[in-house]
Design a protein around this motif. Structure first.
Motif, PDB file in Angstrom:
ATOM      1  N   THR A   1       4.983  -3.527  15.828  1.00 48.61           N
ATOM      2  CA  THR A   1       3.900  -4.169  16.580  1.00 48.61           C
ATOM      3  C   THR A   1       3.901  -5.675  16.409  1.00 48.61           C
ATOM      4  O   THR A   1       3.796  -6.423  17.397  1.00 48.61           O
ATOM      5  CB  THR A   1       2.542  -3.595  16.148  1.00 48.61           C
ATOM      6  N   VAL A   2       4.010  -6.140  15.162  1.00 46.88           N
ATOM      7  CA  VAL A   2       3.960  -7.596  14.955  1.00 46.88           C
ATOM      8  C   VAL A   2       5.225  -8.260  15.495  1.00 46.88           C
ATOM      9  O   VAL A   2       5.184  -9.413  15.956  1.00 46.88           O
ATOM     10  CB  VAL A   2       3.739  -7.956  13.472  1.00 46.88           C
ATOM     11  N   TRP A   3       6.363  -7.537  15.470  1.00 44.41           N
ATOM     12  CA  TRP A   3       7.580  -8.109  16.040  1.00 44.41           C
ATOM     13  C   TRP A   3       7.395  -8.345  17.540  1.00 44.41           C
ATOM     14  O   TRP A   3       7.721  -9.414  18.056  1.00 44.41           O
ATOM     15  CB  TRP A   3       8.768  -7.176  15.801  1.00 44.41           C
ATOM     16  N   ARG A   4       6.851  -7.356  18.228  1.00 47.53           N
ATOM     17  CA  ARG A   4       6.617  -7.499  19.668  1.00 47.53           C
ATOM     18  C   ARG A   4       5.588  -8.577  19.957  1.00 47.53           C
ATOM     19  O   ARG A   4       5.744  -9.367  20.895  1.00 47.53           O
ATOM     20  CB  ARG A   4       6.161  -6.161  20.259  1.00 47.53           C
ATOM     21  N   PHE A   5       4.543  -8.628  19.132  1.00 43.87           N
ATOM     22  CA  PHE A   5       3.493  -9.643  19.322  1.00 43.87           C
ATOM     23  C   PHE A   5       4.066 -11.049  19.193  1.00 43.87           C
ATOM     24  O   PHE A   5       3.819 -11.919  20.046  1.00 43.87           O
ATOM     25  CB  PHE A   5       2.371  -9.440  18.303  1.00 43.87           C
ATOM     26  N   PHE A   6       4.846 -11.293  18.138  1.00 45.71           N
ATOM     27  CA  PHE A   6       5.370 -12.638  17.916  1.00 45.71           C
ATOM     28  C   PHE A   6       6.511 -12.977  18.875  1.00 45.71           C
ATOM     29  O   PHE A   6       6.737 -14.152  19.169  1.00 45.71           O
ATOM     30  CB  PHE A   6       5.799 -12.817  16.462  1.00 45.71           C
ATOM     31  N   ARG A   7       7.201 -11.971  19.381  1.00 41.93           N
ATOM     32  CA  ARG A   7       8.192 -12.245  20.419  1.00 41.93           C
ATOM     33  C   ARG A   7       7.508 -12.821  21.648  1.00 41.93           C
ATOM     34  O   ARG A   7       7.936 -13.859  22.192  1.00 41.93           O
ATOM     35  CB  ARG A   7       8.940 -10.962  20.791  1.00 41.93           C
TER      36      ARG A   7
ATOM     37  N   LEU B   1       0.815  -1.217   0.000  1.00 46.77           N
ATOM     38  CA  LEU B   1       0.000   0.000   0.000  1.00 46.77           C
ATOM     39  C   LEU B   1       0.849   1.269   0.000  1.00 46.77           C
ATOM     40  O   LEU B   1       0.299   2.375  -0.087  1.00 46.77           O
ATOM     41  CB  LEU B   1      -0.914   0.023   1.234  1.00 46.77           C
ATOM     42  N   CYS B   2       2.175   1.114   0.101  1.00 49.25           N
ATOM     43  CA  CYS B   2       3.077   2.271   0.200  1.00 49.25           C
ATOM     44  C   CYS B   2       2.673   3.156   1.372  1.00 49.25           C
ATOM     45  O   CYS B   2       2.586   4.389   1.253  1.00 49.25           O
ATOM     46  CB  CYS B   2       3.099   3.075  -1.100  1.00 49.25           C
ATOM     47  N   ASN B   3       2.405   2.527   2.511  1.00 52.41           N
ATOM     48  CA  ASN B   3       2.032   3.217   3.748  1.00 52.41           C
ATOM     49  C   ASN B   3       3.262   3.360   4.643  1.00 52.41           C
ATOM     50  O   ASN B   3       3.582   2.427   5.394  1.00 52.41           O
ATOM     51  CB  ASN B   3       0.959   2.431   4.510  1.00 52.41           C
ATOM     52  N   PRO B   4       3.961   4.483   4.626  1.00 48.83           N
ATOM     53  CA  PRO B   4       5.185   4.587   5.425  1.00 48.83           C
ATOM     54  C   PRO B   4       4.944   4.540   6.932  1.00 48.83           C
ATOM     55  O   PRO B   4       5.712   3.912   7.668  1.00 48.83           O
ATOM     56  CB  PRO B   4       5.767   5.936   5.000  1.00 48.83           C
ATOM     57  N   ILE B   5       3.871   5.189   7.405  1.00 48.46           N
ATOM     58  CA  ILE B   5       3.612   5.236   8.840  1.00 48.46           C
ATOM     59  C   ILE B   5       3.203   3.862   9.360  1.00 48.46           C
ATOM     60  O   ILE B   5       3.791   3.325  10.309  1.00 48.46           O
ATOM     61  CB  ILE B   5       2.534   6.285   9.157  1.00 48.46           C
ATOM     62  N   CYS B   6       2.205   3.265   8.718  1.00 45.75           N
ATOM     63  CA  CYS B   6       1.756   1.947   9.157  1.00 45.75           C
ATOM     64  C   CYS B   6       2.805   0.877   8.853  1.00 45.75           C
ATOM     65  O   CYS B   6       2.858  -0.142   9.550  1.00 45.75           O
ATOM     66  CB  CYS B   6       0.429   1.587   8.482  1.00 45.75           C
ATOM     67  N   GLY B   7       3.621   1.096   7.849  1.00 49.36           N
ATOM     68  CA  GLY B   7       4.681   0.138   7.564  1.00 49.36           C
ATOM     69  C   GLY B   7       5.611  -0.018   8.746  1.00 49.36           C
ATOM     70  O   GLY B   7       5.916  -1.133   9.186  1.00 49.36           O
ATOM     71  N   VAL B   8       6.037   1.114   9.294  1.00 50.56           N
ATOM     72  CA  VAL B   8       6.906   1.085  10.479  1.00 50.56           C
ATOM     73  C   VAL B   8       6.127   0.592  11.691  1.00 50.56           C
ATOM     74  O   VAL B   8       6.610  -0.245  12.469  1.00 50.56           O
ATOM     75  CB  VAL B   8       7.493   2.490  10.754  1.00 50.56           C
ATOM     76  N   GLY B   9       4.911   1.085  11.853  1.00 49.68           N
ATOM     77  CA  GLY B   9       4.085   0.683  12.994  1.00 49.68           C
ATOM     78  C   GLY B   9       3.794  -0.812  13.004  1.00 49.68           C
ATOM     79  O   GLY B   9       3.883  -1.471  14.046  1.00 49.68           O
ATOM     80  N   TYR B  10       3.456  -1.369  11.835  1.00 54.19           N
ATOM     81  CA  TYR B  10       3.184  -2.798  11.746  1.00 54.19           C
ATOM     82  C   TYR B  10       4.426  -3.602  12.092  1.00 54.19           C
ATOM     83  O   TYR B  10       4.353  -4.608  12.805  1.00 54.19           O
ATOM     84  CB  TYR B  10       2.727  -3.158  10.332  1.00 54.19           C
ATOM     85  N   ALA B  11       5.581  -3.193  11.547  1.00 55.95           N
ATOM     86  CA  ALA B  11       6.819  -3.946  11.784  1.00 55.95           C
ATOM     87  C   ALA B  11       7.123  -4.036  13.277  1.00 55.95           C
ATOM     88  O   ALA B  11       7.450  -5.115  13.796  1.00 55.95           O
ATOM     89  CB  ALA B  11       7.976  -3.293  11.037  1.00 55.95           C
TER      90      ALA B  11
END
Length: 284
Positions: free
Chosen positions: A239-245, A227-237
Motif C-alpha cells: 500500500t505505501v509503495w503504491r501511495f508513494f509511487r 509488531l510481528c504482523n505478517p498480514i499487515c506487514g505485506v499489506g503495508y509494504a
C-alpha cells in the motif's frame, strides 16, 4: 484545513505543544499512585479526568485544540513506555505506541519550528486519511488476535528489534529532510510556486530526491515488523509503495513546472530513494 485562528507569537505553538505533550507523558508517574493505594483503573480514570480539567482551565480555543492533541499524544507515549517495560506479551505493542505517538507529535513540532506559516491542527497528521486510519486499526486488530491465539508469534525479539531500527531510521531521515528543506517543506503537495520556494539539493536531498517519503516508507513498514504482523506487514509494504509511487509522480510534475531544467538535471543525478520508483517519466 483546520487552522489555528488568530496567529500567536512566533514559537508559542511549539512551546505549548511541548509543555502539554510532557504533561500527558506524566502518566509515567501512575505506578506511584497505585503504590499509594489507588487501584490501577481508578487511578487512570482520575488522571485522565484531571488532565482534561486542567487543560480546559488553562486554555481556550484555539490553543485548547493544540493542547488536547499534544497531551493525548504524550499520554499515549507514556502508556507505551509503561507497557514496554511490562512483563507481558504486549511489551512490543508498547514500542509501537511510543513510535506512533512520537511520529505524529514530532510532525507538528518540527513544522511549528521550521515552517510556522504552514502550521495547522492538520500538521499532527492525526486526520491524514480514511485509508491511514483503516490501516492503523487493521494492525491493532491483527496484533490482538494473533497475540490471543498465537502469542509465541509476538515474542520474536530479534524481528521486533529489526522493526524498531527501521522505525528509528525512518523517523530520523524524515525529520532530517524536514529540517533541511526548511520553509520549502509542506505536508500538502504545492501546485503553485511561492516567492520563497527554492530547490533543495543539499544534505539528505543529495542522497535521495524524496528523503521524507523514504523515511515514512521505512517507518510505516517498520511498525509492522516491530509488531510481528505478517498480514499487515505485506499489506503495508504494497500500500505505501503504491501511495508513494503516485505521490512522487504528482509532486515531480509540480517541481518540473517550478524549476524546469534545474530539477531535470537533479532528477538525473539523484534517485528517489524508494525501491523500484523512478518518479515521473519525462518525454524528451
Amino acid at each position: 484545513m483546520a487552522g489555528c485562528a488568530a496567529r500567536a507569537p512566533p514559537g508559542s505553538e511549539a512551546r505549548l505543544s511541548l509543555a502539554t505533550f510532557l504533561l500527558g507523558a506524566s502518566v509515567l508517574a501512575l505506578p506511584l499512585l497505585t503504590r499509594a493505594g489507588l487501584q490501577g483503573r481508578t487511578g487512570l480514570a482520575l488522571y485522565v479526568a484531571g488532565l482534561n480539567a486542567l487543560l480546559l482551565l488553562l486554555y481556550r480555543p484555539p490553543r485548547y485544540q493544540i493542547a488536547i492533541r499534544a497531551c493525548f499524544l504524550g499520554f499515549v507515549f507514556g502508556c507505551g513506555v509503561l507497557l514496554s517495560f511490562s512483563q507481558s506479551s504486549w511489551n512490543h505493542f508498547g514500542w509501537y505506541m511510543c513510535s506512533l505517538s512520537l511520529f505524529h507529535y514530532s510532525e507538528y513540532l518540527v513544522t511549528a519550528v521550521n515552517n510556522p506559516k504552514s502550521l495547522s491542527l492538520d500538521s499532527f497528521l492525526l486526520n491524514h486519511s480514511l485509508e491511514y486510519t483503516v490501516a492503523a486499526l487493521s494492525s491493532w486488530i491483527e496484533f490482538t488476535l494473533e497475540n490471543i491465539f498465537w502469542p509465541e508469534l509476538k515474542q520474536i525479539s530479534w524481528l521486533s528489534a529489526t522493526g524498531l531500527l527501521m522505525v528509528v531510521f525512518g523517523e530520523c531521515l524524515r525529520k532530517a529532510a524536514m529540517f533541511t528543506a526548511g520553509s520549502n517543506f509542506n505536508h500538502v503537495v504545492q501546485n503553485e510556486k511561492s516567492d520563497t520556494h527554492t530547490l533543495v539539493t543539499s544534505g539528505v536531498y543529495a542522497w535521495f530526491r524524496h528523503p521524507s517519503y523514504v523515511g515514512w516508507f521505512y517507518w510505516s513498514i517498520g511498525t509492522q515488523v516491530m509488531l510481528c504482523n505478517p498480514i499487515c506487514g505485506v499489506g503495508y509494504a504494497l500500500t505505501v509503495w503504491r501511495f508513494f509511487r503516485d505521490r512522487t509522480e504528482e509532486e515531480e510534475i509540480s517541481l518540473i513546472h517550478f524549476f524546469g531544467e534545474e530539477y531535470l538535471e537533479y532528477k538525473k543525478r539523484v534517485p528517489t530513494g524508494l525501491p523500484f520508483i523512478k518518479g515521473v517519466k519525462v518525454e524528451l
